[in-house]
Motif scaffolding. Structure first.
Motif, PDB file in Angstrom:
ATOM      1  N   PHE A   1      31.859 -59.447  72.151  1.00 43.91           N
ATOM      2  CA  PHE A   1      32.180 -59.213  70.743  1.00 43.91           C
ATOM      3  C   PHE A   1      33.247 -60.161  70.214  1.00 43.91           C
ATOM      4  N   GLN A   2      33.132 -60.483  68.937  1.00 41.40           N
ATOM      5  CA  GLN A   2      34.154 -61.279  68.274  1.00 41.40           C
ATOM      6  C   GLN A   2      35.472 -60.500  68.212  1.00 41.40           C
ATOM      7  N   TYR A   3      35.359 -59.183  67.969  1.00 39.63           N
ATOM      8  CA  TYR A   3      36.543 -58.320  67.905  1.00 39.63           C
ATOM      9  C   TYR A   3      36.348 -57.164  68.887  1.00 39.63           C
ATOM     10  N   PRO A   4      36.712 -57.346  70.160  1.00 39.88           N
ATOM     11  CA  PRO A   4      36.530 -56.289  71.157  1.00 39.88           C
ATOM     12  C   PRO A   4      37.258 -55.008  70.764  1.00 39.88           C
ATOM     13  N   VAL A   5      36.589 -53.876  70.957  1.00 37.54           N
ATOM     14  CA  VAL A   5      37.165 -52.598  70.538  1.00 37.54           C
ATOM     15  C   VAL A   5      38.048 -52.011  71.634  1.00 37.54           C
TER      16      VAL A   5
ATOM     17  N   PHE B   1      45.508 -54.632  85.733  1.00 39.46           N
ATOM     18  CA  PHE B   1      44.703 -54.372  84.536  1.00 39.46           C
ATOM     19  C   PHE B   1      43.601 -53.359  84.814  1.00 39.46           C
ATOM     20  N   ALA B   2      43.190 -53.235  86.059  1.00 45.83           N
ATOM     21  CA  ALA B   2      42.118 -52.302  86.411  1.00 45.83           C
ATOM     22  C   ALA B   2      42.468 -50.873  86.043  1.00 45.83           C
ATOM     23  N   LYS B   3      43.762 -50.550  86.008  1.00 44.92           N
ATOM     24  CA  LYS B   3      44.208 -49.190  85.714  1.00 44.92           C
ATOM     25  C   LYS B   3      44.495 -48.972  84.233  1.00 44.92           C
ATOM     26  N   ARG B   4      44.450 -50.044  83.454  1.00 45.76           N
ATOM     27  CA  ARG B   4      44.786 -49.922  82.039  1.00 45.76           C
ATOM     28  C   ARG B   4      43.587 -49.433  81.225  1.00 45.76           C
ATOM     29  N   GLU B   5      43.887 -48.832  80.076  1.00 47.23           N
ATOM     30  CA  GLU B   5      42.826 -48.388  79.177  1.00 47.23           C
ATOM     31  C   GLU B   5      42.158 -49.604  78.535  1.00 47.23           C
ATOM     32  N   VAL B   6      40.879 -49.510  78.281  1.00 53.71           N
ATOM     33  CA  VAL B   6      40.092 -50.662  77.847  1.00 53.71           C
ATOM     34  C   VAL B   6      40.641 -51.249  76.541  1.00 53.71           C
TER      35      VAL B   6
ATOM     36  N   GLU C   1      43.814 -61.587  76.195  1.00 54.67           N
ATOM     37  CA  GLU C   1      43.493 -60.620  77.246  1.00 54.67           C
ATOM     38  C   GLU C   1      42.198 -59.882  76.946  1.00 54.67           C
ATOM     39  N   LYS C   2      41.976 -59.571  75.660  1.00 52.29           N
ATOM     40  CA  LYS C   2      40.721 -58.909  75.284  1.00 52.29           C
ATOM     41  C   LYS C   2      39.520 -59.798  75.584  1.00 52.29           C
ATOM     42  N   LYS C   3      39.643 -61.089  75.290  1.00 53.04           N
ATOM     43  CA  LYS C   3      38.523 -61.998  75.516  1.00 53.04           C
ATOM     44  C   LYS C   3      38.286 -62.226  77.004  1.00 53.04           C
ATOM     45  N   ARG C   4      39.363 -62.292  77.774  1.00 52.72           N
ATOM     46  CA  ARG C   4      39.200 -62.403  79.228  1.00 52.72           C
ATOM     47  C   ARG C   4      38.488 -61.163  79.769  1.00 52.72           C
ATOM     48  N   ASN C   5      38.863 -59.999  79.228  1.00 56.46           N
ATOM     49  CA  ASN C   5      38.223 -58.762  79.657  1.00 56.46           C
ATOM     50  C   ASN C   5      36.730 -58.775  79.343  1.00 56.46           C
ATOM     51  N   GLU C   6      36.347 -59.369  78.216  1.00 56.31           N
ATOM     52  CA  GLU C   6      34.926 -59.479  77.877  1.00 56.31           C
ATOM     53  C   GLU C   6      34.180 -60.320  78.914  1.00 56.31           C
TER      54      GLU C   6
ATOM     55  N   LEU D   1      28.554 -57.390  85.120  1.00 60.07           N
ATOM     56  CA  LEU D   1      27.195 -56.933  84.799  1.00 60.07           C
ATOM     57  C   LEU D   1      26.128 -57.956  85.166  1.00 60.07           C
ATOM     58  N   ASP D   2      26.546 -59.217  85.360  1.00 63.83           N
ATOM     59  CA  ASP D   2      25.631 -60.269  85.815  1.00 63.83           C
ATOM     60  C   ASP D   2      24.368 -60.348  84.955  1.00 63.83           C
ATOM     61  N   PRO D   3      24.520 -60.581  83.637  1.00 66.37           N
ATOM     62  CA  PRO D   3      23.355 -60.575  82.743  1.00 66.37           C
ATOM     63  C   PRO D   3      22.473 -61.805  82.903  1.00 66.37           C
ATOM     64  N   VAL D   4      21.239 -61.676  82.443  1.00 65.76           N
ATOM     65  CA  VAL D   4      20.307 -62.801  82.415  1.00 65.76           C
ATOM     66  C   VAL D   4      20.598 -63.685  81.198  1.00 65.76           C
ATOM     67  N   LEU D   5      20.906 -63.039  80.075  1.00 66.74           N
ATOM     68  CA  LEU D   5      21.214 -63.753  78.837  1.00 66.74           C
ATOM     69  C   LEU D   5      22.554 -63.257  78.305  1.00 66.74           C
ATOM     70  N   SER D   6      23.514 -64.168  78.192  1.00 64.00           N
ATOM     71  CA  SER D   6      24.831 -63.841  77.652  1.00 64.00           C
ATOM     72  C   SER D   6      24.949 -64.404  76.244  1.00 64.00           C
ATOM     73  N   ILE D   7      25.399 -63.567  75.324  1.00 65.00           N
ATOM     74  CA  ILE D   7      25.604 -63.988  73.940  1.00 65.00           C
ATOM     75  C   ILE D   7      27.089 -63.870  73.645  1.00 65.00           C
ATOM     76  N   LEU D   8      27.743 -64.986  73.384  1.00 66.56           N
ATOM     77  CA  LEU D   8      29.176 -65.009  73.135  1.00 66.56           C
ATOM     78  C   LEU D   8      29.400 -65.223  71.651  1.00 66.56           C
ATOM     79  N   ASP D   9      29.764 -64.148  70.962  1.00 63.89           N
ATOM     80  CA  ASP D   9      29.930 -64.198  69.512  1.00 63.89           C
ATOM     81  C   ASP D   9      31.374 -64.550  69.157  1.00 63.89           C
ATOM     82  N   GLU D  10      31.606 -65.818  68.887  1.00 58.38           N
ATOM     83  CA  GLU D  10      32.925 -66.333  68.503  1.00 58.38           C
ATOM     84  C   GLU D  10      34.004 -65.858  69.479  1.00 58.38           C
TER      85      GLU D  10
END
Length: 250
Positions: free
Chosen positions: A89-93, A142-147, A155-160, A167-176
């Motif tokens: 996500f562009q703006y991780p929740v 960071f593993a113990k921190r809330e998402v 840090e949010k983008k690194r977490n993404e 998840l090891d996806p087949v297709l990754s979409i990186l939105d900004e």
């Protein structure tokens, strides 16, 4: 070759709140490819990523999308994720009350269940987490921190990217993904993306900044303007955009 095609978009039109945003997008992504979609603000870039992920507020009015030979538009967002599509996500929740460990355990094992696989044993899961966190230089605590709660933009983008690695996806979409990142965070995120690239997977990078492409080298570059892809070329197109902007590209 047809069997190399992961994603095929044909004549895609989509709207949000009765306003047409995508006006006929055609795009083919093959195994091993890194595609970049660039364009000015309001061109429809994030709408494209949202439609691919299955966000319910976007309505597809025409066209087809196939993913690994299946009709993507008939799949729920969860089914798309289980099939191997990941959207950064562009703006991780923020998700208060849910630790990164518990969040990832649920996500990883949900996908494994959908694929007919057993849940990862606790030791194996923790080993995988440690390995993937190191990939994007996330500290173990960071593993113990809330998402994303209290995380900086970097840090949010690194977490993404960490989630993508887990998840090891087949297709990754990186939105900004580069939005709001300083140089160091940008480099770390890009290195994570590059490390995860394989001949069997593909990535779509959505951006309007050239700087990310100093680190992630695209195979194919598309310019999206007013809801349509108006130009497709190689990396040289990035330099042209940097030099003269989008106004002269039609």
């Amino acid at each position: 070759m047809e069997n190399d095609i992961l994603l095929k978009i044909e004549g895609l039109k989509a709207c949000v709140e009765d306003k047409e945003i995508l006006k006929g997008v055609d795009l083919t992504v093959r195994k091993g490819e890194t595609h970049v979609v660039m364009g000015p603000n309001g061109a429809g870039k994030s709408t494209l990523s949202s439609v691919l992920a299955g966000k319910p507020q976007y309505t597809v009015t025409a066209g087809r999308i196939t993913f690994m030979g299946k009709d993507l538009l008939k799949m729920s967002p969860e089914e798309r994720s289980w099939a191997g599509i990941f959207l950064s996500f562009q703006y991780p929740v923020e998700i208060p009350g849910v630790t990164i460990t518990n969040f990832m355990k649920t996500a990883v094992n949900s996908r494994r269940k959908a694929l007919g696989e057993e849940p990862l044993p606790a030791a194996g899961f923790l080993k995988l987490m440690k390995e993937k966190m190191a990939l994007v230089q996330m500290k173990p605590e960071f593993a113990k921190r809330e998402v994303n709660v209290g995380f900086s933009g970097g840090e949010k983008k690194r977490n993404e990217i960490f989630q993508m690695a887990m998840l090891d996806p087949v297709l990754s979409i990186l939105d900004e993904t580069d939005s709001g990142l300083d140089v160091d965070a940008l480099r770390i995120v890009a290195e994570g993306v590059n490390t995860l690239k394989t001949p069997e997977k593909a990535t779509i990078v959505i951006t309007h900044y050239q700087r990310l492409l100093d680190y992630i080298v695209p195979d194919i570059v598309h310019v999206l303007k007013d809801g349509r892809i108006v130009r497709t070329a190689g990396r040289e197109l990035v330099a042209q955009i940097e030099e003269s902007g989008y106004d002269n590209i039609n």
